[in-house]
Design a protein around this motif. Structure first.
Motif, PDB file in Angstrom:
ATOM      1  N   MET A  58       1.063  -1.754   0.224  1.00 16.65           N
ATOM      2  CA  MET A  58      -0.006   0.026   0.269  1.00 16.65           C
ATOM      3  C   MET A  58       0.776   1.302   0.286  1.00 16.65           C
ATOM      4  SD  MET A  58      -2.596   1.041   3.136  1.00 16.65           S
ATOM      5  CE  MET A  58      -3.844  -0.589   2.799  1.00 16.65           C
ATOM      6  N   ILE A  59       0.923   2.193  -1.157  1.00 14.95           N
ATOM      7  CA  ILE A  59       1.317   3.540  -1.210  1.00 14.95           C
ATOM      8  C   ILE A  59       0.170   4.293  -0.282  1.00 14.95           C
ATOM      9  CG2 ILE A  59       2.515   5.239  -2.391  1.00 14.95           C
ATOM     10  CD1 ILE A  59       3.737   3.566  -4.241  1.00 14.95           C
ATOM     11  N   LYS A  60       0.991   5.306   0.081  1.00 12.68           N
ATOM     12  CA  LYS A  60      -0.033   5.959   1.310  1.00 12.68           C
ATOM     13  C   LYS A  60      -0.019   7.267   0.854  1.00 12.68           C
ATOM     14  CE  LYS A  60      -1.593   4.441   5.252  1.00 12.68           C
ATOM     15  NZ  LYS A  60      -1.995   4.039   6.746  1.00 12.68           N
ATOM     16  N   VAL A  61      -0.689   8.298   0.615  1.00 12.77           N
ATOM     17  CA  VAL A  61      -0.063   9.603   0.459  1.00 12.77           C
ATOM     18  C   VAL A  61      -0.894  10.538   1.006  1.00 12.77           C
ATOM     19  CG1 VAL A  61      -0.993  11.113  -1.828  1.00 12.77           C
ATOM     20  CG2 VAL A  61      -0.706   8.906  -1.868  1.00 12.77           C
ATOM     21  N   ILE A  62      -1.060  11.592   1.715  1.00 10.67           N
ATOM     22  CA  ILE A  62      -1.210  12.817   2.282  1.00 10.67           C
ATOM     23  C   ILE A  62      -1.139  14.083   1.936  1.00 10.67           C
ATOM     24  CG2 ILE A  62       0.432  13.461   3.623  1.00 10.67           C
ATOM     25  CD1 ILE A  62      -1.263  13.289   6.698  1.00 10.67           C
ATOM     26  N   THR A  63      -2.293  14.930   2.155  1.00  7.36           N
ATOM     27  CA  THR A  63      -2.000  15.729   1.177  1.00  7.36           C
ATOM     28  C   THR A  63      -3.215  16.253   2.197  1.00  7.36           C
ATOM     29  OG1 THR A  63      -3.055  17.583  -0.716  1.00  7.36           O
ATOM     30  CG2 THR A  63      -4.659  15.931   0.391  1.00  7.36           C
ATOM     31  N   TYR A  64      -3.249  18.506   2.104  1.00  3.81           N
ATOM     32  CA  TYR A  64      -3.719  19.256   3.474  1.00  3.81           C
ATOM     33  C   TYR A  64      -4.621  20.784   2.918  1.00  3.81           C
ATOM     34  CZ  TYR A  64      -1.067  17.023   6.911  1.00  3.81           C
ATOM     35  OH  TYR A  64      -0.184  16.134   7.635  1.00  3.81           O
ATOM     36  N   GLY A  65      -5.941  20.766   3.163  1.00  7.29           N
ATOM     37  CA  GLY A  65      -6.256  22.151   2.371  1.00  7.29           C
ATOM     38  C   GLY A  65      -7.734  22.072   3.434  1.00  7.29           C
ATOM     39  N   THR A  66      -8.267  23.906   3.601  1.00  4.97           N
ATOM     40  CA  THR A  66      -9.198  23.950   3.491  1.00  4.97           C
ATOM     41  C   THR A  66     -10.529  23.549   2.862  1.00  4.97           C
ATOM     42  OG1 THR A  66      -8.246  25.791   4.534  1.00  4.97           O
ATOM     43  CG2 THR A  66     -11.242  25.918   3.969  1.00  4.97           C
ATOM     44  N   PHE A  67     -10.405  23.177   1.348  1.00  2.00           N
ATOM     45  CA  PHE A  67     -11.348  22.567   0.276  1.00  2.00           C
ATOM     46  C   PHE A  67     -12.380  23.680   0.788  1.00  2.00           C
ATOM     47  CE2 PHE A  67      -8.830  20.329  -0.907  1.00  2.00           C
ATOM     48  CZ  PHE A  67      -7.930  19.343   0.000  1.00  2.00           C
ATOM     49  N   ASP A  68     -12.566  24.642   0.550  1.00  2.00           N
ATOM     50  CA  ASP A  68     -13.598  25.865   0.673  1.00  2.00           C
ATOM     51  C   ASP A  68     -14.690  25.771  -0.769  1.00  2.00           C
ATOM     52  OD1 ASP A  68     -14.666  28.631   1.380  1.00  2.00           O
ATOM     53  OD2 ASP A  68     -15.941  27.342   1.909  1.00  2.00           O
ATOM     54  N   THR A  69     -15.730  25.915  -0.306  1.00  2.00           N
ATOM     55  CA  THR A  69     -16.810  25.629  -1.939  1.00  2.00           C
ATOM     56  C   THR A  69     -15.828  24.937  -3.188  1.00  2.00           C
ATOM     57  OG1 THR A  69     -15.246  27.848  -2.398  1.00  2.00           O
ATOM     58  CG2 THR A  69     -17.689  28.669  -1.341  1.00  2.00           C
ATOM     59  N   PHE A  70     -16.005  23.983  -2.579  1.00  2.00           N
ATOM     60  CA  PHE A  70     -15.373  22.463  -3.346  1.00  2.00           C
ATOM     61  C   PHE A  70     -15.687  22.547  -4.676  1.00  2.00           C
ATOM     62  CE2 PHE A  70     -14.872  18.638  -4.891  1.00  2.00           C
ATOM     63  CZ  PHE A  70     -13.478  18.349  -4.096  1.00  2.00           C
ATOM     64  N   HIS A  71     -14.333  22.978  -5.124  1.00  2.00           N
ATOM     65  CA  HIS A  71     -14.337  23.312  -6.607  1.00  2.00           C
ATOM     66  C   HIS A  71     -13.875  22.508  -7.486  1.00  2.00           C
ATOM     67  CE1 HIS A  71     -10.793  25.315  -6.362  1.00  2.00           C
ATOM     68  NE2 HIS A  71     -10.912  25.985  -5.501  1.00  2.00           N
ATOM     69  N   TYR A  72     -13.765  22.097  -8.904  1.00  2.78           N
ATOM     70  CA  TYR A  72     -12.678  21.585  -9.965  1.00  2.78           C
ATOM     71  C   TYR A  72     -11.752  21.377  -9.977  1.00  2.78           C
ATOM     72  CZ  TYR A  72     -13.086  25.179 -13.354  1.00  2.78           C
ATOM     73  OH  TYR A  72     -12.643  26.061 -13.869  1.00  2.78           O
ATOM     74  N   GLY A  73     -10.699  22.707  -9.050  1.00  4.76           N
ATOM     75  CA  GLY A  73      -9.529  22.501  -8.757  1.00  4.76           C
ATOM     76  C   GLY A  73      -9.343  21.676  -7.341  1.00  4.76           C
ATOM     77  N   HIS A  74     -10.253  21.555  -6.910  1.00  2.00           N
ATOM     78  CA  HIS A  74      -9.625  20.886  -5.519  1.00  2.00           C
ATOM     79  C   HIS A  74     -10.071  19.538  -6.610  1.00  2.00           C
ATOM     80  CE1 HIS A  74     -11.205  23.821  -3.720  1.00  2.00           C
ATOM     81  NE2 HIS A  74     -10.678  24.415  -3.212  1.00  2.00           N
ATOM     82  N   PHE A  75     -11.056  18.749  -6.974  1.00  2.00           N
ATOM     83  CA  PHE A  75     -11.520  17.408  -7.368  1.00  2.00           C
ATOM     84  C   PHE A  75     -10.197  17.381  -8.043  1.00  2.00           C
ATOM     85  CE2 PHE A  75     -13.795  14.248  -8.064  1.00  2.00           C
ATOM     86  CZ  PHE A  75     -13.548  13.008  -9.792  1.00  2.00           C
ATOM     87  N   PHE A  76      -9.847  17.788  -8.949  1.00  2.00           N
ATOM     88  CA  PHE A  76      -8.562  17.124  -9.754  1.00  2.00           C
ATOM     89  C   PHE A  76      -6.948  17.355  -9.173  1.00  2.00           C
ATOM     90  CE2 PHE A  76     -11.069  17.424 -13.758  1.00  2.00           C
ATOM     91  CZ  PHE A  76     -11.467  18.969 -14.091  1.00  2.00           C
ATOM     92  N   LEU A  77      -7.020  18.017  -7.790  1.00  2.00           N
ATOM     93  CA  LEU A  77      -5.844  17.996  -6.336  1.00  2.00           C
ATOM     94  C   LEU A  77      -6.133  16.775  -6.169  1.00  2.00           C
ATOM     95  CD1 LEU A  77      -4.652  18.374  -3.799  1.00  2.00           C
ATOM     96  CD2 LEU A  77      -3.223  19.432  -5.837  1.00  2.00           C
ATOM     97  N   LEU A  78      -7.000  16.339  -5.716  1.00  2.00           N
ATOM     98  CA  LEU A  78      -6.683  14.759  -5.403  1.00  2.00           C
ATOM     99  C   LEU A  78      -7.024  14.027  -5.755  1.00  2.00           C
ATOM    100  CD1 LEU A  78     -10.018  16.105  -2.625  1.00  2.00           C
ATOM    101  CD2 LEU A  78      -7.352  16.290  -2.061  1.00  2.00           C
ATOM    102  N   GLU A  79      -7.837  13.829  -6.995  1.00  2.00           N
ATOM    103  CA  GLU A  79      -7.597  12.783  -7.955  1.00  2.00           C
ATOM    104  C   GLU A  79      -6.442  12.460  -8.264  1.00  2.00           C
ATOM    105  OE1 GLU A  79      -9.278  13.462 -11.487  1.00  2.00           O
ATOM    106  OE2 GLU A  79     -11.114  11.337 -10.973  1.00  2.00           O
ATOM    107  N   ARG A  80      -5.645  13.852  -8.720  1.00  2.00           N
ATOM    108  CA  ARG A  80      -4.022  13.955  -8.884  1.00  2.00           C
ATOM    109  C   ARG A  80      -3.269  13.231  -7.838  1.00  2.00           C
ATOM    110  NH1 ARG A  80      -3.596  18.932 -10.911  1.00  2.00           N
ATOM    111  NH2 ARG A  80      -4.675  18.401 -13.185  1.00  2.00           N
ATOM    112  N   ALA A  81      -3.431  13.555  -6.219  1.00  5.24           N
ATOM    113  CA  ALA A  81      -2.180  13.117  -5.442  1.00  5.24           C
ATOM    114  C   ALA A  81      -2.558  11.314  -4.933  1.00  5.24           C
ATOM    115  CB  ALA A  81      -3.530  13.576  -3.865  1.00  5.24           C
ATOM    116  N   LYS A  82      -4.071  11.296  -5.257  1.00  5.13           N
ATOM    117  CA  LYS A  82      -4.543   9.698  -4.791  1.00  5.13           C
ATOM    118  C   LYS A  82      -3.723   8.968  -5.933  1.00  5.13           C
ATOM    119  CE  LYS A  82      -6.812   5.970  -3.478  1.00  5.13           C
ATOM    120  NZ  LYS A  82      -7.981   5.379  -3.310  1.00  5.13           N
TER     121      LYS A  82
END
Ligand code: C2G
Length: 126
Positions: free
Chosen positions: A1-25
């Motif tokens: 298992m390769i474990k990734v972590i990221t941090y943020g506020t993620f306010d008014t969730f939008h596609y920028g956040h989504f793409f970032l989280l997808e890329r992180a995963k």
């Protein structure tokens, strides 16, 4: 298992956040998202989020590729989080490039491309 972590506020969730989280995963097989608490936003990040912590948690929790959610209460918790959760990769948007290089002593550090044409500030209007 390769474990990734990221941090943020993620306010008014939008596609920028989504793409970032997808890329992180996509960097590993398990993704932990640490979400800034309302107190941390207000007192440390000087951000007034439109959505409160529990609303932002509910949104991130609804993403089926997010495996674990944890509160971000301080700037200084990252090393402990990386150790406690046995993290292999710290990932965050490249607007933070260089700021978290000190974590390289504990795990890989990857700055991912930010989506530049959207922001919570633009959506919130402040
Ligand atoms: N992001 C992005 N594209 C955007 C906006 C944000 O890729 N248009 C990324 C940011 O680079 C970050 C994540 O989405 O990796 C969350 O962004 P914010 O909610 O703005 O979080 P931030 O203020 O960067 O907080 O300790 C680290 C901080 O908590 C990060």
């Amino acid at each position: 298992m390769i474990k990734v972590i990221t941090y943020g506020t993620f306010d008014t969730f939008h596609y920028g956040h989504f793409f970032l989280l997808e890329r992180a995963k996509a960097l590993g097989t398990h993704l932990t998202v640490c979400i800034s608490t309302d107190e941390f936003n207000k007192n440390q990040k000087r951000k007034i989020a439109k959505l409160n912590f529990s609303e932002r948690v509910r949104i991130i929790k609804s993403l089926n590729f997010v495996d674990h959610i944890y509160p971000e209460k301080s700037w200084d918790q990252k090393v402990l989080d990386i150790k406690n959760f046995e993290i292999n990769i710290f990932a965050i948007g490249d607007d933070w490039k260089g700021k978290f290089d000190f974590l390289k002593s504990y795990c890989d550090v990857i700055y991912l491309p930010r989506t530049n044409d959207v922001s919570s500030t633009l959506i919130r209007g402040y």
